[in-house]
Design a protein around this motif. Structure first.
Motif, short mmCIF file in Angstrom:
data_model
loop_
_atom_site.label_atom_id
_atom_site.label_comp_id
_atom_site.label_asym_id
_atom_site.label_seq_id
_atom_site.Cartn_x
_atom_site.Cartn_y
_atom_site.Cartn_z
N ALA A 152 0.79 -1.16 0.16
CA ALA A 152 -0.07 -0.09 -0.04
C ALA A 152 0.51 1.68 -0.27
N LEU A 153 2.02 1.06 0.64
CA LEU A 153 2.89 2.19 0.57
C LEU A 153 3.44 2.32 -0.26
N LEU A 154 4.04 1.57 -1.14
CA LEU A 154 4.65 1.68 -2.35
C LEU A 154 3.28 1.98 -3.74
N ALA A 159 1.83 6.26 -6.68
CA ALA A 159 0.29 7.27 -7.20
C ALA A 159 0.51 8.13 -6.93
N THR A 160 1.12 8.50 -6.42
CA THR A 160 1.67 10.25 -5.17
C THR A 160 2.49 10.66 -6.54
N ILE A 161 3.97 9.58 -7.00
CA ILE A 161 4.97 10.43 -7.75
C ILE A 161 3.88 10.62 -10.09
N ILE A 166 1.01 13.13 -13.49
CA ILE A 166 0.08 13.99 -14.51
C ILE A 166 -0.58 15.15 -14.40
N LEU A 167 -0.40 16.00 -13.56
CA LEU A 167 -0.14 17.19 -12.65
C LEU A 167 0.25 17.86 -13.55
#
Length: 455
Positions: A152-154, A159-161, A166-167
């Motif tokens: 989940a952390l990975l 997902a954050t990266i 994407i942002l």
């Protein structure tokens, strides 16, 4: 995130316990089948012992009175098998299964236990109990929990990266569009945004680019119109000022008694008359041009025989050509060609072209006028062997007040509006007017009109 991991952890625990329970229930039912099919207690005990070793679990068989009849166990950390009270098996005697994880009576370790009934001749005669230490299951659950936690952390990290990437990918063109929008707001029209995608952002960038180009074109058109208006006002002022100055100065000279001789006075009066006529021509031409540019069609349309139009118009210049010692020739190749138009306006075009040709032809020169049919068009050409038009000035001759030979304009009596008027008249007839010229080789003006037969 903590709530999600907790929920996932409980789901993993339930899944592992459920799988183990189903497995033990299946094996307990196998023991039940052995009991019902084997009459020899020794055979039953041996087969149960083998199964217990295979499962690495303890198998207990209780009779209806709650007495232990068979106990095949493996050593769980050196402990004896668990002692179950009769009340513990109440659910089994009622026909149900028991699934239990944790402490049982005073047994020193936590266990995972299932119990199922043995039904013979529609009666519950025995209970089969299978259990094993709970610790291995807990270790398995903890291992899966750790894997899930780090996964989940990975996943969140990735997902954050990915979200940041994407942002940035999405906001970069938006920031560029914002910069272009600010530039447009500050008057820098025509700025463009690079379009690299076909998604909504790309479509938005394309729309902004189109808007920027349209604004640039409209602003440039407004600037050109403003420049044209300024030039028009300047040219009109100049064209009006010159004859008015002549009229004023000559009139004042006569009124002040400065002109004594009758011959000189007649000369002054003649100049006043000529400049008055020039003013009238200028005003008439301005009104003509305004009316032609404002209208989309011409009134008083009729079928016009082009050969007659050319002959009549050129005939009006025969005496002037003879006076200037200019050879004026007319060639009619197709006498029956007709067009649908305003005869007075078409005469105005021919008068302007022939008048210009004679005005720019030296004595001893020639002017050639020719009419001929080409497919469904009629061509009328007016050619002279005058000084010609420099290449850099050809595109400007259709502009209002533009004069190629500035020194001869006043002597020729032109207002600088004739060709602009002629071109507009021809265009309103669905035709075109072009020029071919080179310095020292004269000029040829060609009027191209659509033929419409009088049926």
């Amino acid at each position: 995130m903590a709530v999600s991991i907790l929920i996932q952890s409980n789901q993993i625990k339930s899944l592992i316990y459920n799988q183990q329970a189903q497995f033990f229930i299946y094996e307990a039912n196998e023991v039940s089948t052995i009991i019902k099919n084997e009459s020899s207690s020794e055979v039953v005990n041996e087969r149960v012992r083998i199964l217990a070793q295979f499962l690495n679990a303890t198998i207990l068989i209780y009779d209806r009175d709650g007495d232990l009849t068979t106990a095949q166990k493996t050593q769980h950390e050196g402990h004896n098998h668990v002692i179950l009270k009769k009340e513990f098996l109440t659910r089994v005697w009622q026909g149900g299964n028991i699934i239990h994880a944790g402490k049982v009576n005073n047994y020193p370790i936590d266990i995972f236990l299932v119990a199922v009934p043995v039904i013979e001749n529609d009666k519950i005669t025995k209970a089969v109990v299978i259990y094993s230490p709970l610790a291995p299951l807990k270790q398995q659950i903890n291992s899966i929990r750790q894997i899930s936690f780090w996964g989940a952390l990975l996943g969140m990290g990735l997902a954050t990266i990915l979200s940041v990437f994407i942002l940035k990918t999405m906001t970069r063109p938006l920031l560029k569009m914002e910069a272009v929008a600010h530039a447009i707001a500050n008057g820098e029209f025509g700025k463009q945004v690079p379009v690299v995608t076909n998604d909504e952002v790309g479509k938005l960038a394309s729309s902004l680019n189109n808007m920027s180009l349209q604004l640039k074109e409209k602003i440039e058109a407004i600037e050109r119109l403003d420049k044209t208006r300024q030039e028009f006002v300047s040219n009109v002022s100049h064209e009006l000022r010159t004859p008015l100055t002549v009229i004023q100065s000559f009139s004042e000279a006569i009124l002040d008694g400065l002109v004594k001789e009758e011959k000189v006075r007649d000369f002054y009066l003649k100049n006043i008359l000529e400049e008055s006529k020039r003013l009238k021509r200028l005003v008439d031409d301005l009104l003509d041009l305004k009316a032609l540019e404002a209208g989309q069609t011409l009134a008083d349309m009729e079928y016009v025989l082009i050969s007659k139009l050319v002959m009549v118009t050129s005939g009006n210049f025969m005496s002037l050509a003879k006076e200037k010692n200019i050879d004026l020739n007319v060639t009619i190749k197709d006498k029956e060609v007709t067009v649908y138009g305003n005869i007075d306006r078409l005469k105005q075009v021919m008068t302007n072209l022939i008048g210009n040709a004679i005005a720019h032809t030296q004595p001893g020169g020639r002017v050639e006028i020719m009419e001929e049919q080409k497919d469904d068009r009629v061509l009328i050409s007016v050619a002279d062997n005058g000084p010609g038009i420099p290449p850099e000035e050809i595109e400007h001759i259709w502009e209002r007040f533009y004069k190629v030979d500035k020194s001869r304009s006043r002597g020729a009596g032109g207002t600088g509006l004739g060709l602009a008027i002629a071109r507009r008249i021809v265009e309103l007839h669905g035709g075109s007017i072009t020029v071919e010229s080179a310095p020292g080789q004269g000029a040829v003006f060609i009027v191209n009109l659509p033929i419409i037969n009088n049926v």
